[in-house]
Write a protein that holds these residues in place. Structure first.
Motif, short mmCIF file in Angstrom:
data_model
loop_
_atom_site.label_atom_id
_atom_site.label_comp_id
_atom_site.label_asym_id
_atom_site.label_seq_id
_atom_site.Cartn_x
_atom_site.Cartn_y
_atom_site.Cartn_z
N LEU A 1 0.82 -1.20 0.00
CA LEU A 1 0.00 0.00 0.00
C LEU A 1 0.86 1.26 0.00
CD1 LEU A 1 -2.77 1.24 -0.01
CD2 LEU A 1 -2.93 0.81 2.44
N ARG A 2 1.92 1.30 0.79
CA ARG A 2 2.77 2.50 0.86
C ARG A 2 3.50 2.76 -0.45
NH1 ARG A 2 3.01 7.34 1.46
NH2 ARG A 2 4.98 8.26 2.09
N VAL A 3 4.05 1.72 -1.06
CA VAL A 3 4.71 1.90 -2.35
C VAL A 3 3.71 2.41 -3.39
CG1 VAL A 3 5.84 0.69 -4.28
CG2 VAL A 3 6.58 0.27 -1.93
N SER A 4 2.52 1.86 -3.37
CA SER A 4 1.49 2.31 -4.31
C SER A 4 1.11 3.77 -4.06
CB SER A 4 0.25 1.41 -4.21
OG SER A 4 0.60 0.09 -4.57
N GLN A 5 1.10 4.19 -2.80
CA GLN A 5 0.87 5.61 -2.50
C GLN A 5 1.99 6.46 -3.07
OE1 GLN A 5 0.68 5.59 1.79
NE2 GLN A 5 -1.56 5.34 1.82
N LEU A 6 3.22 6.06 -2.83
CA LEU A 6 4.37 6.83 -3.32
C LEU A 6 4.35 6.95 -4.84
CD1 LEU A 6 7.11 5.33 -1.00
CD2 LEU A 6 6.25 7.68 -0.93
N LEU B 1 8.92 0.15 6.19
CA LEU B 1 8.38 1.31 5.48
C LEU B 1 9.49 2.27 5.05
CD1 LEU B 1 5.21 1.90 7.66
CD2 LEU B 1 5.25 1.17 5.25
N LYS B 2 10.48 2.43 5.90
CA LYS B 2 11.61 3.29 5.54
C LYS B 2 12.37 2.68 4.36
CE LYS B 2 15.57 5.77 7.44
NZ LYS B 2 16.33 6.11 8.65
N LEU B 3 12.58 1.37 4.39
CA LEU B 3 13.24 0.70 3.28
C LEU B 3 12.42 0.85 2.00
CD1 LEU B 3 15.55 -1.03 2.17
CD2 LEU B 3 14.22 -3.06 2.87
N CYS B 4 11.12 0.66 2.11
CA CYS B 4 10.30 0.75 0.89
C CYS B 4 10.35 2.16 0.32
CB CYS B 4 8.89 0.23 1.11
SG CYS B 4 7.66 1.38 1.67
N GLU B 5 10.40 3.17 1.15
CA GLU B 5 10.50 4.53 0.64
C GLU B 5 11.86 4.77 -0.01
OE1 GLU B 5 9.15 7.54 3.38
OE2 GLU B 5 7.12 6.67 3.40
N LYS B 6 12.91 4.29 0.61
CA LYS B 6 14.26 4.47 0.03
C LYS B 6 14.37 3.76 -1.32
CE LYS B 6 17.18 5.38 4.04
NZ LYS B 6 17.96 6.47 3.45
N LEU B 7 13.91 2.53 -1.41
CA LEU B 7 14.01 1.80 -2.66
C LEU B 7 13.11 2.39 -3.74
CD1 LEU B 7 14.18 -1.89 -1.37
CD2 LEU B 7 16.06 -0.46 -2.22
N THR B 8 11.92 2.78 -3.37
CA THR B 8 10.97 3.34 -4.34
C THR B 8 11.45 4.68 -4.88
OG1 THR B 8 9.15 2.16 -3.29
CG2 THR B 8 8.56 4.05 -4.66
N GLN B 9 12.10 5.45 -4.03
CA GLN B 9 12.58 6.78 -4.42
C GLN B 9 14.05 6.76 -4.85
OE1 GLN B 9 11.46 8.76 -0.78
NE2 GLN B 9 9.38 9.13 -1.52
N ALA B 10 14.60 5.56 -5.05
CA ALA B 10 15.98 5.37 -5.50
C ALA B 10 16.99 6.10 -4.63
CB ALA B 10 16.13 5.79 -6.98
N GLN B 11 16.79 6.01 -3.32
CA GLN B 11 17.74 6.58 -2.36
C GLN B 11 18.75 5.51 -1.95
OE1 GLN B 11 15.40 8.05 0.91
NE2 GLN B 11 14.26 9.47 -0.37
N ALA C 1 9.97 -8.10 -2.35
CA ALA C 1 8.57 -7.70 -2.24
C ALA C 1 8.39 -6.23 -2.62
CB ALA C 1 8.04 -7.96 -0.83
N ILE C 2 9.28 -5.38 -2.15
CA ILE C 2 9.20 -3.95 -2.46
C ILE C 2 9.41 -3.74 -3.96
CG2 ILE C 2 10.36 -1.72 -2.14
CD1 ILE C 2 10.94 -2.76 0.81
N ASN C 3 10.38 -4.42 -4.52
CA ASN C 3 10.61 -4.29 -5.95
C ASN C 3 9.45 -4.83 -6.76
OD1 ASN C 3 13.30 -3.03 -6.49
ND2 ASN C 3 13.89 -4.58 -5.01
N ALA C 4 8.81 -5.88 -6.29
CA ALA C 4 7.67 -6.46 -7.00
C ALA C 4 6.51 -5.48 -7.08
CB ALA C 4 7.23 -7.76 -6.33
N ILE C 5 6.17 -4.84 -5.97
CA ILE C 5 5.04 -3.91 -6.03
C ILE C 5 5.39 -2.69 -6.85
CG2 ILE C 5 5.52 -2.84 -3.78
CD1 ILE C 5 2.09 -3.38 -5.50
N ASN C 6 6.63 -2.26 -6.83
CA ASN C 6 7.04 -1.17 -7.72
C ASN C 6 6.85 -1.59 -9.18
OD1 ASN C 6 8.25 1.45 -6.65
ND2 ASN C 6 9.12 -0.06 -5.24
#
Length: 148
Positions: A42-47, A91-101, A126-131
């Motif tokens: 859900l958070r990655v989808s929000q981002l 959640l912090k990891l998902c934000e970093k990976l989604t935002q390429a940090q 999992a984070i990469n999959a939802i992205n």
């Protein structure tokens, strides 16, 4: 403009993504937990501002028993006292990976202190999959279904 139906246009490739979801769910159950899996989807989808996936994962999170206030508060999770330390790290990891940090050594050490190596790999996949799903859906724009 009518866009291609990604499910029927290339079923062999999409089947692999669907199978990956099953593998991730199994890994989540045994490593980092289904609650975290639902929150990161859900958070990655929000981002990524993916309306289709936000609608779908909100519904799925509710079906898994996620509380409405935690779903509503997810966009401001850093300031909400609703999430565990494990959830906050994911959640912090998902934000970093989604935002390429970058993932610096200090944060990586914090992650390895909290998650097993298997769990951290599964969480990253999992984070990469939802992205990946978000990008597919944003390209082909299937109809959004948001049922209360």
């Amino acid at each position: 403009m009518k866009r291609a139906n990604y499910l029927s246009s290339c079923p062999v490739l999409i089947k692999h993504l669907i199978n990956q979801e099953s593998l991730i769910k199994n890994a989540a159950e045994t490593t980092f937990g289904l609650t975290i899996w639902e929150l990161i989807k859900l958070r990655v989808s929000q981002l990524n501002q993916c309306a289709f996936c936000i609608a779908m994962h909100t519904k799925q999170a509710r079906e898994y028993g996620e509380l409405p206030n935690r779903i509503i508060g997810l966009s401001a999770w850093q300031d909400m006292p609703l999430y565990t330390e494990h959830e906050r790290l994911a959640l912090k990891l998902c934000e970093k990976l989604t935002q390429a940090q970058p993932i610096d050594d200090t944060f990586y050490q914090t992650l390895t202190d909290a998650f097993s190596a298997q769990g951290l790999v599964a969480l990253t996949v999992a984070i990469n999959a939802i992205n990946s799903w978000n990008r597919i859906v944003k390209t082909f724009k299937p109809d959004v279904e948001f049922n209360e």
